[in-house]
Motif scaffolding. Sequence first.
Motif, short mmCIF file in Angstrom:
data_model
loop_
_atom_site.label_atom_id
_atom_site.label_comp_id
_atom_site.label_asym_id
_atom_site.label_seq_id
_atom_site.Cartn_x
_atom_site.Cartn_y
_atom_site.Cartn_z
N VAL A 268 34.46 33.76 39.84
CA VAL A 268 35.73 34.40 40.19
C VAL A 268 35.58 35.19 41.48
O VAL A 268 34.64 35.98 41.64
CB VAL A 268 36.24 35.29 39.04
CG1 VAL A 268 37.45 36.12 39.48
CG2 VAL A 268 36.60 34.44 37.83
N LEU A 269 36.51 34.96 42.39
CA LEU A 269 36.53 35.66 43.67
C LEU A 269 37.46 36.87 43.66
O LEU A 269 37.18 37.88 44.30
CB LEU A 269 37.01 34.70 44.77
CG LEU A 269 36.21 33.42 44.95
CD1 LEU A 269 36.93 32.49 45.91
CD2 LEU A 269 34.81 33.74 45.44
N ARG A 270 38.58 36.75 42.95
CA ARG A 270 39.59 37.80 42.96
C ARG A 270 40.35 37.84 41.66
O ARG A 270 40.65 36.80 41.08
CB ARG A 270 40.58 37.53 44.09
CG ARG A 270 41.64 38.60 44.22
CD ARG A 270 42.29 38.58 45.55
NE ARG A 270 43.12 39.69 45.93
CZ ARG A 270 43.62 40.66 45.22
NH1 ARG A 270 43.34 40.76 43.95
NH2 ARG A 270 44.39 41.59 45.72
N CYS A 271 40.67 39.05 41.22
CA CYS A 271 41.48 39.28 40.02
C CYS A 271 42.64 40.20 40.37
O CYS A 271 42.52 41.07 41.23
CB CYS A 271 40.69 39.99 38.93
SG CYS A 271 39.31 39.07 38.26
N THR A 272 43.72 40.03 39.66
CA THR A 272 44.80 41.00 39.68
C THR A 272 45.03 41.42 38.24
O THR A 272 45.19 40.57 37.36
CB THR A 272 46.10 40.42 40.27
OG1 THR A 272 45.81 39.85 41.55
CG2 THR A 272 47.15 41.51 40.43
N VAL A 273 45.02 42.72 38.02
CA VAL A 273 45.22 43.28 36.68
C VAL A 273 46.55 44.03 36.68
O VAL A 273 46.79 44.87 37.55
CB VAL A 273 44.08 44.25 36.29
CG1 VAL A 273 44.34 44.86 34.91
CG2 VAL A 273 42.73 43.55 36.33
#
Length: 126
Positions: A72-77
């Motif tokens: 995973v490179l990027r998450c939005t929570v």
Amino acid sequence: MREVISTSKAPKAIGPYSQAIRANGLVFVSGQVAIDPATQQVIEGDVGTQTECVMKNLSAILAAAGSRLDQVLRCTVFLKSMDDFAAMNAVYGKYFSASPPARSTAEVSRLPKDVLVEIDVIALAE
């Protein structure tokens, strides 16, 4: 090339969207909430319990796409309440303990099915 990713090991989409799309070496996973894939019902419980379910759903979709959480490179929570940040972060951190991805976290007024947390990710496809 654009490929739709779908697995029965994660909740069915609850709208006109795909669980994920794989394209150009990346996997774009739609926001996941705390829905049990076996029952398609929301998992009751606090934000920690719901985050655990979300992470398992994300893992299942990534696996179906030929990827995994360490890619995973990027998450939005998205959180219903920033008061839940520490509890969400404690569970989230178990899944991203080494080399965590970039991340944004925002409080929102409401989430699908009135859950407490939603997370989407972008990952490398293997």
